[in-house]
Motif scaffolding. Structure first.
Motif, PDB file in Angstrom:
ATOM      1  N   GLU A   1      -8.856  -2.417   1.951  1.00 41.02           N
ATOM      2  CA  GLU A   1      -7.514  -2.570   1.411  1.00 41.02           C
ATOM      3  C   GLU A   1      -7.421  -1.968   0.014  1.00 41.02           C
ATOM      4  O   GLU A   1      -8.433  -1.796  -0.681  1.00 41.02           O
ATOM      5  CB  GLU A   1      -7.151  -4.061   1.365  1.00 41.02           C
ATOM      6  CG  GLU A   1      -5.764  -4.413   0.822  1.00 41.02           C
ATOM      7  CD  GLU A   1      -4.609  -3.837   1.610  1.00 41.02           C
ATOM      8  OE1 GLU A   1      -4.492  -2.590   1.640  1.00 41.02           O
ATOM      9  OE2 GLU A   1      -3.814  -4.613   2.165  1.00 41.02           O
ATOM     10  N   ALA A   2      -6.193  -1.641  -0.376  1.00 37.45           N
ATOM     11  CA  ALA A   2      -5.905  -1.235  -1.752  1.00 37.45           C
ATOM     12  C   ALA A   2      -5.017  -2.313  -2.366  1.00 37.45           C
ATOM     13  O   ALA A   2      -3.988  -2.686  -1.792  1.00 37.45           O
ATOM     14  CB  ALA A   2      -5.199   0.109  -1.793  1.00 37.45           C
ATOM     15  N   ILE A   3      -5.441  -2.844  -3.494  1.00 40.07           N
ATOM     16  CA  ILE A   3      -4.685  -3.869  -4.217  1.00 40.07           C
ATOM     17  C   ILE A   3      -3.789  -3.171  -5.233  1.00 40.07           C
ATOM     18  O   ILE A   3      -4.259  -2.373  -6.041  1.00 40.07           O
ATOM     19  CB  ILE A   3      -5.645  -4.857  -4.893  1.00 40.07           C
ATOM     20  CG1 ILE A   3      -6.458  -5.612  -3.828  1.00 40.07           C
ATOM     21  CG2 ILE A   3      -4.885  -5.834  -5.791  1.00 40.07           C
ATOM     22  CD1 ILE A   3      -7.554  -6.495  -4.389  1.00 40.07           C
ATOM     23  N   LEU A   4      -2.503  -3.465  -5.178  1.00 46.53           N
ATOM     24  CA  LEU A   4      -1.517  -2.745  -5.970  1.00 46.53           C
ATOM     25  C   LEU A   4      -1.246  -3.433  -7.301  1.00 46.53           C
ATOM     26  O   LEU A   4      -1.138  -4.662  -7.381  1.00 46.53           O
ATOM     27  CB  LEU A   4      -0.218  -2.598  -5.169  1.00 46.53           C
ATOM     28  CG  LEU A   4      -0.379  -1.876  -3.818  1.00 46.53           C
ATOM     29  CD1 LEU A   4       0.934  -1.891  -3.046  1.00 46.53           C
ATOM     30  CD2 LEU A   4      -0.864  -0.447  -4.030  1.00 46.53           C
TER      31      LEU A   4
ATOM     32  N   GLN B   1      -4.337   4.889   3.423  1.00 50.01           N
ATOM     33  CA  GLN B   1      -5.196   5.989   3.863  1.00 50.01           C
ATOM     34  C   GLN B   1      -6.235   6.329   2.799  1.00 50.01           C
ATOM     35  O   GLN B   1      -7.397   6.615   3.113  1.00 50.01           O
ATOM     36  CB  GLN B   1      -4.349   7.224   4.194  1.00 50.01           C
ATOM     37  CG  GLN B   1      -5.138   8.422   4.675  1.00 50.01           C
ATOM     38  CD  GLN B   1      -5.849   8.201   6.004  1.00 50.01           C
ATOM     39  OE1 GLN B   1      -5.506   7.281   6.747  1.00 50.01           O
ATOM     40  NE2 GLN B   1      -6.828   9.029   6.303  1.00 50.01           N
ATOM     41  N   LYS B   2      -5.819   6.277   1.544  1.00 48.32           N
ATOM     42  CA  LYS B   2      -6.759   6.550   0.456  1.00 48.32           C
ATOM     43  C   LYS B   2      -7.885   5.517   0.450  1.00 48.32           C
ATOM     44  O   LYS B   2      -9.063   5.874   0.286  1.00 48.32           O
ATOM     45  CB  LYS B   2      -6.026   6.531  -0.892  1.00 48.32           C
ATOM     46  CG  LYS B   2      -6.900   6.917  -2.073  1.00 48.32           C
ATOM     47  CD  LYS B   2      -6.078   7.029  -3.349  1.00 48.32           C
ATOM     48  CE  LYS B   2      -6.950   7.453  -4.529  1.00 48.32           C
ATOM     49  NZ  LYS B   2      -6.145   7.586  -5.777  1.00 48.32           N
ATOM     50  N   SER B   3      -7.547   4.256   0.648  1.00 48.99           N
ATOM     51  CA  SER B   3      -8.588   3.221   0.691  1.00 48.99           C
ATOM     52  C   SER B   3      -9.495   3.430   1.898  1.00 48.99           C
ATOM     53  O   SER B   3     -10.724   3.279   1.800  1.00 48.99           O
ATOM     54  CB  SER B   3      -7.953   1.827   0.724  1.00 48.99           C
ATOM     55  OG  SER B   3      -7.302   1.563   1.950  1.00 48.99           O
TER      56      SER B   3
ATOM     57  N   THR C   1      -8.205  -0.520  -6.311  1.00 49.75           N
ATOM     58  CA  THR C   1      -6.916  -0.800  -6.940  1.00 49.75           C
ATOM     59  C   THR C   1      -6.142   0.499  -7.113  1.00 49.75           C
ATOM     60  O   THR C   1      -6.726   1.562  -7.310  1.00 49.75           O
ATOM     61  CB  THR C   1      -7.082  -1.470  -8.325  1.00 49.75           C
ATOM     62  OG1 THR C   1      -7.865  -0.624  -9.175  1.00 49.75           O
ATOM     63  CG2 THR C   1      -7.768  -2.822  -8.191  1.00 49.75           C
ATOM     64  N   GLU C   2      -4.826   0.380  -7.012  1.00 54.77           N
ATOM     65  CA  GLU C   2      -3.944   1.532  -7.170  1.00 54.77           C
ATOM     66  C   GLU C   2      -2.638   1.096  -7.808  1.00 54.77           C
ATOM     67  O   GLU C   2      -2.274  -0.087  -7.746  1.00 54.77           O
ATOM     68  CB  GLU C   2      -3.651   2.185  -5.810  1.00 54.77           C
ATOM     69  CG  GLU C   2      -4.782   3.012  -5.237  1.00 54.77           C
ATOM     70  CD  GLU C   2      -5.055   4.287  -6.016  1.00 54.77           C
ATOM     71  OE1 GLU C   2      -4.111   4.811  -6.652  1.00 54.77           O
ATOM     72  OE2 GLU C   2      -6.204   4.751  -5.985  1.00 54.77           O
TER      73      GLU C   2
END
Length: 284
Positions: A165-168, A156-158, A132-133
């Motif tokens: 994936e990164a969940i926002l 890229q961070k994920s 998460t981000e």
């Protein structure tokens, strides 16, 4: 490879981008990605409708009528003998001297080309991890614009953390992924963020809402919190290229004991059935 450029299908080797194209300099444009199944562009009408909507929202005119563009896309698929894969379609405001403001008489520039097929079967079967981000993007996420810098940074961070994936998260509420829509399941009910300016109304998302209704599955389009995300029975993300992907871990915490959930499996199958039904009956 053959490429569609402003209504003409040409070899990739002859395609050039002007250094003063506003898409190149400002990200001043919109785009779509369309999946190809057995040579058929799935949900082509919906993708083109969204393309024109995005263009209208940024005050940009596309020089081609939508029906003409659809015909060109079908020709491009045939010229490249595409059976499966994707198609990238981009429209920029056009070429003009570099100033933030622009003249209304600029001619938009359109380009479309095939994307290679990406095997996702194992990912859809086994599930993926996510992080998460904070969602620090601009407030018009409903426009599918070329401005994806923050999405890229977080994606890229994920990737560097081994996540899919990164969940926002914005103000404590889940919006979407960097390149996907997010769904949770709790006590048999499916939840996803409503289609506001804070998310892109994904075409797969839209199609799934129809699938849920057809199968009698309850879905509520309402925001849910980070806590509700982490305590969900099942989580999955959706996009054109990924379709329906179970999320089995978020920030290191297992979801459904680290295995894809039973309802998510049913949703995957129902979506697959919809794709087969609609592509088999499509008129090329």
């Amino acid at each position: 490879m053959k490429v569609l450029v402003d209504g003409e299908i040409v070899a990739r080797s002859v395609v050039k981008v002007d250094m003063e194209d506003r898409g190149y300099q400002f990200g001043d444009g919109v785009y779509e990605v369309i999946n190809i199944y057995d040579g058929v562009p799935f949900t082509l009408d919906e993708h083109i409708e969204r393309l024109y909507r995005s263009a209208k929202e940024i005050g940009m005119s596309i020089l081609f009528e939508s029906d003409h563009l659809k015909q060109d896309i079908r020709k491009l698929i045939k010229e490249n003998n595409m059976k499966k894969g994707g198609l990238y379609l981009q429209v920029t405001r056009g070429v003009a001297p570099r100033t933030h403001q622009y003249q209304k008489d600029i001619s938009s520039k359109l380009i479309a080309y095939p994307l290679p097929y990406k095997e996702m079967a194992e990912t859809r079967s086994s599930g993926v991890t996510a992080i998460t981000e904070q969602d620090l993007r601009w407030l018009r996420c409903d426009i599918k614009s070329l401005n994806l810098l923050y999405n890229i940074m977080i994606k890229q961070k994920s990737y560097e953390q081994g996540a899919f994936e990164a969940i926002l998260i914005r103000d404590g509420l889940v919006t979407e992924g960097t390149s996907s829509n997010v769904f949770i399941i709790k006590d048999g009910t499916i939840y996803t963020h409503p289609a506001t300016n804070l998310i892109l109304n994904g075409i797969t998302r839209q199609k799934l809402l129809e699938v849920f209704l057809e199968n009698g599955w309850t879905c509520k389009e309402q925001p849910f919190t980070t806590k509700e995300l982490m305590e969900a029975d099942e989580v999955f993300v959706t996009s054109t290229t990924s379709e329906v992907v179970p999320v089995i871990s978020i920030d290191g915490k297992s979801i459904n004991n680290g295995i894809p959930g039973s309802l998510t499996r049913k949703i995957q199958q129902a979506f697959s059935n919809t794709v087969k039904k609609e592509t088999s009956s499509a008129v090329l």
